[in-house]
Structure formats: C-alpha cells, structure tokens
Design an enzyme around this catalytic site. Sequence first.
Site, PDB file in Angstrom:
ATOM      1  N   LEU A 293       0.812  -1.210   0.000  1.00 43.94           N
ATOM      2  CA  LEU A 293       0.000   0.000   0.000  1.00 43.94           C
ATOM      3  C   LEU A 293       0.847   1.262   0.000  1.00 43.94           C
ATOM      4  CD1 LEU A 293      -2.659  -1.056   2.679  1.00 43.94           C
ATOM      5  CD2 LEU A 293      -2.987  -0.911   0.199  1.00 43.94           C
ATOM      6  N   GLY A 294       2.046   1.168   0.538  1.00 49.32           N
ATOM      7  CA  GLY A 294       2.919   2.333   0.600  1.00 49.32           C
ATOM      8  C   GLY A 294       4.237   1.972   1.250  1.00 49.32           C
ATOM      9  N   GLN A 295       5.165   2.909   1.191  1.00 47.23           N
ATOM     10  CA  GLN A 295       6.492   2.683   1.753  1.00 47.23           C
ATOM     11  C   GLN A 295       7.011   3.985   2.317  1.00 47.23           C
ATOM     12  OE1 GLN A 295       9.318   1.007  -0.951  1.00 47.23           O
ATOM     13  NE2 GLN A 295      10.922   0.774   0.595  1.00 47.23           N
ATOM     14  N   GLY A 296       7.652   3.908   3.480  1.00 42.55           N
ATOM     15  CA  GLY A 296       8.197   5.100   4.116  1.00 42.55           C
ATOM     16  C   GLY A 296       9.502   4.806   4.815  1.00 42.55           C
ATOM     17  N   GLY A 297       9.859   5.689   5.740  1.00 43.01           N
ATOM     18  CA  GLY A 297      11.159   5.603   6.389  1.00 43.01           C
ATOM     19  C   GLY A 297      11.370   4.377   7.231  1.00 43.01           C
ATOM     20  N   LYS A 300       7.617  -1.015   4.708  1.00 47.04           N
ATOM     21  CA  LYS A 300       6.469  -1.088   3.804  1.00 47.04           C
ATOM     22  C   LYS A 300       5.187  -1.421   4.566  1.00 47.04           C
ATOM     23  CE  LYS A 300       9.061  -2.561  -0.303  1.00 47.04           C
ATOM     24  NZ  LYS A 300       9.220  -3.616  -1.344  1.00 47.04           N
ATOM     25  N   LYS A 315       2.143  -3.108   8.791  1.00 45.73           N
ATOM     26  CA  LYS A 315       3.388  -2.356   8.617  1.00 45.73           C
ATOM     27  C   LYS A 315       4.560  -3.241   9.021  1.00 45.73           C
ATOM     28  CE  LYS A 315       3.531   1.914   9.855  1.00 45.73           C
ATOM     29  NZ  LYS A 315       3.615   3.146  10.675  1.00 45.73           N
ATOM     30  N   ASP A 414       5.066  14.546  11.686  1.00 39.94           N
ATOM     31  CA  ASP A 414       5.057  14.417  10.227  1.00 39.94           C
ATOM     32  C   ASP A 414       3.622  14.552   9.711  1.00 39.94           C
ATOM     33  OD1 ASP A 414       6.147  14.204   7.722  1.00 39.94           O
ATOM     34  OD2 ASP A 414       6.232  12.019   7.728  1.00 39.94           O
TER      35      ASP A 414
END
Length: 610
Positions: A293-297, A300, A315, A414
């Site tokens: 669904l998404g990727q961040g710091g 995934k 997550k 954030d």
Amino acid sequence: MTSSKMELFFAVVLLSSFYYLVVSDHQGDVLVTMKDSLNASGTQLTDWNPNQVNPCTWSKIICDGDNNVVSISLSNMGFTGTLSPKIGDLKALTTLVLQGNNITGKVPSEFGNLTSLTMLDLENNLLSGEIPPSIGSLKKLQFLILSQNNLTGIIPESLSGLPNLINLQLASNNLTGLIPDPLFQVSKYNFTGNHLNCGANFPHKCESNNEGNSNKSKTGAIIGIIAGLLAIIFLAILMLLFLWKGKHKGYKREVFVDVVGEIDRRIEFGQLKRFAWRELQLATDNFNEKNVLGQGGFGKVYKGVLQDNTKVAVKRLTDYESPGGDAAFHREVEMISVAVHRNLLRLIGFCTTPTERLLVYPYMQNLSVAYRLRELKPGEPFLDWPTRKRVALGTARGLEYLHEHCNPKIIHRDVKAANVLLDEDFEAVVGDFGLAKLVDVRKTDVTTQVRGTMGHIAPEYLSTGKSSERTDVFGYGIMLLELVTGQRAIDFSRLEDEDDVLLLDHVKKLQREKKLDLIVDHNLNGNYDVQDVEMMIQVALLCTQGSSEDRPAMSEVVRMLEGEGLAERWEEWQHVEITRRQEYERLQRRFDWAEDSIYNQDAIELSGGR
C-alpha cells in the site's frame, strides 16, 4: 500436604476466585449503568454485555494487570443522556474522557470518590450546575477539562488544593465569582468566556489564558524570519545533495534523516492482540509486492486479510537491527495504544520475532488524502469541497487529542496529507505514529530526533532540532493548503513560471494579490464556497507563521474552523505580516538555480507515509 492444609489451600483459591468474580461483576454493573444513563443507542457499545463477567474485554475500556478498569474513553459518540453517579465506584479509574458529546445534567459529586483519577475530560457537552467541590479531593488529578459546557456558580476553592494539577480548562461556561489565586499558578489554564473576577493580584487575566502572549512583537517576527532563512538554507543544501545524487546515479531516491534518541520505557500493551508471524504471512500472501500500500522511512505497508476475512494494513518495519530500531517499534506501539479517538488510526495488534517487527491496523479503503488529491486512477472520484472541510476539522480534532488529552502528550512530527487516511465514510483518520514522540507534560520540547517531510517541517525544528505541539501546527497548516490547492508542499515545476517552489510562499503571494481562483484546486471546477476557502487559507497562514509562539494551539484551530475567534487573529496576523515582510525583504538572500537542473517532482522525504 496434610488434609487441613489442603482444605486451607482450596479455601484461599475459592475466595480469590470469588473476589475476582465479585469485583469484575460490580465493575460491569457500573459500566452498564453508565451506558444506560448516557442513552447509548442500540448500535453503540454493543459489547458492553451485562452477561459477560469481565468488562476488560469491552471496547473503549482499558484494565490493569489486576483486571481493574483504569480507563474509559468515549469521545464524540453523540450521547445525549446524563452522567451516572455510579461511576464514582470505579476506584482504580485513572482516565475518564467523555468530550464532544451532548451529555446533559450535573457533574455528580460522587466523582470525588475517584481517588486514582489523573484525567477528567468532559469538554464540549451540555453539562449544567456547579463544579462539585468534591473534585478537590482528587489529589492525583493532572488534567481537569470542563470547557464548553453550561456550568454555573463559582470555581470551588477546593480546586486550589490539587497538588498535581497541570492543565485546567474552564473556558466557555457561565461561571461567576472570584478565581482562587493559586489556580493562576497552574502550568496551563483557560478561564475565558465566563463572568469571573480575577481579583486585585491578577488583573486582566479573566479573559485570557496562559498559553502564550498574543502580542506579536517585532523581536518575535525577526526570530521567525531568521528561523525561516535557516530553513531555506537547509532546504537548499538538501536539494543540491539530492540533485547531485540523482544526476550521478541516474535514479530518484528519497532522502531520510534520523538522529535517534534514547527510549527506556516499560511498554504496557493493554488489549492489543499479539499476532503470530505465520498468521500475518498468510494474510499478506507472504508479503507479496502486489499487496504493498505504501512505503516510508520505517518500511512497507501491506494490505492483508485475516482468517475471519477482516481486512488489515500490516506495517513491516525494516530497521529493527539499526540503533533504535526496536525502541522505535516499542515507542510506536505505546503511542498508538494509549491514543483512542475517532480521528486517530487505531492499532489492532503487533507481532515480534527475533528478526521481525510488525504492526497491524484497520484497512482504510479510501487510502490517504494525498492519494485522493493527486494520485487518483481514471474514473475514481476526487474529494469534493464538503469532504475537504470535514477532513480539515477531523484532522484538527485528532491532533488536538494527541496534544491536549494524552498523558504524556504526543507529538506527531510528520503531519501531511499522506498521513491522513480516509475511512469508508471519508472521515479523516490521522495515522503514522512511528514519528510521534512522548513528551513529558512538564517539558516544552525535546531534541532527540529530527524527522519529517521537507515543505511540511517547521523552520525552528530544522534549525534547532526541537519539536513541540507547534511544529505539528505548522505541518497541519501546510496540509490545509494541500487540501485547498491539491498541490504538493514542494513543486519544482512552479519555477518554470517564476513562481515559488514552496507551496506556502506560492499561496501567500496569490493571497496578497487576491487571486483566489488561482489558489483553489482546479479539479473542483468552481464548486466550493468562497468564504470557506478564505477561512481555511487564513487558518493555514496563522498555523504556518515563522515564529512558533505566534501559532495557535490545535484546540484554538478547532474553534476557528468552527467559526470562533478567527477574525480577531487574522486581523492581528495581517499587521504582523507587514512588519515581517519588510524585515524579510531586507534580510533575504536569493538562491540561484542552474537553468538546466533536473528537479524532482516528488516531495523530498525525511520520512514518508507508511
């Protein structure tokens, strides 16, 4: 073991079991009485079942290790009933939050029996009558939030004897009489909107609070300018580094910065479910890339389906072996488990193995606000203006809860459209607390970690590394501009038209030129309320002032979005902005960019939505 000892042993066991059943049953009776008194509908608190002995399994309830009810959080549920005096029987209760309902009647004097209570939040209801003097018996009480009700009478002198009180909110009631002098020594108070007498020792404080001086001095303006210039310099360095790496490596990459702080805190997981690794592996089809669904710091996020067909978002953290990786995981689990609000993403559970750290959330089928603004696939509906207004207010309420109703308070760090999710009704749900940090309520800032997304980070956070509630307010202001314009916080394509790269500067320029039609997202096709847009832009600009002390608290932001107090703040801001701009023009140094540079269209991430 002799016969007599055996008999004694079984007697003790039976008495212990009997005591447990009696205590649990009594607590359940109290909660069911509370539910009935609040006029809960047939679809509310359905698991508060009088036939279930242990209420610790019920929603909105948290218990300690001895199965004592310690927390009840029932915010914004639309209750129209009254408060049951039986609540006073829950002697282990530490947190009682019922803000944002339509509860009528009096505050029961029996609340004075809640000797373990540290937070009582009854804000924004229809309560009447006097504040019970018995509240002064709650020696552990830290937060007393009774604002926005119809309370009358005097402020009890007994409140002066609360040794641990740090936040007293009595605004917008019908209180009269003299404010006890010791209450002006509370770290944070608000008595505005009443008919109170401050006394001779504290003149001019009845219609004010101690959340910061509203006089905007030239010194404050200059501080904001200097912080802003430092932020620009830092931004320029990051951009140059980003462009150099992209030019030499031939691909786009995100830039992550993380100065890890220390975490030494015992984690209590409460009612969270501990998932087995195999259970989550099956749910995500072995963490198949098609389910990302998404990727961040931190890693995934995968879409998953549990065995009972519940859709979840998992997550999977990837930095657990790095310094602070495990601490970061524990911090996030603790953060989300203690923050329960309709506009905050609820943590379902977690999974830990020697090599894996995973968090499990509800699946948000409408994804994020950023997706709905800028990443829609053909045929998918965009966000209309009424939905954007609801998102603005819902996000503000979620952040207000983190800042003012969590103990310790939570700083998100954030705030952006990518981290505001949308449930099935397109209601805002603030997510991604991997960047949130616990802040002791006696402190104003902490310097352990700098994370966030360029364009959303407050200037003082970049220049000093110190975060506070007001850094979140800045990010929220940028998110409001994203909602209005549909654009990214940083967009290099605007350079081609000699416009500002930063969305904030771009909007301020168009706002000065009164070009509202060029500010609003063209996807709305003119289907918006001009006054609403102007209001949202004004709130955004108040939230993004260079000096943190000038920005409103999130509780004030909520009130302004609801139509209270914006006109006065906006007029004040305009006067300050003239001075600030004059100083800025005197100090500004322009950065020259090569015409043949290749600019990345994505926001430069110090950490991303996960």
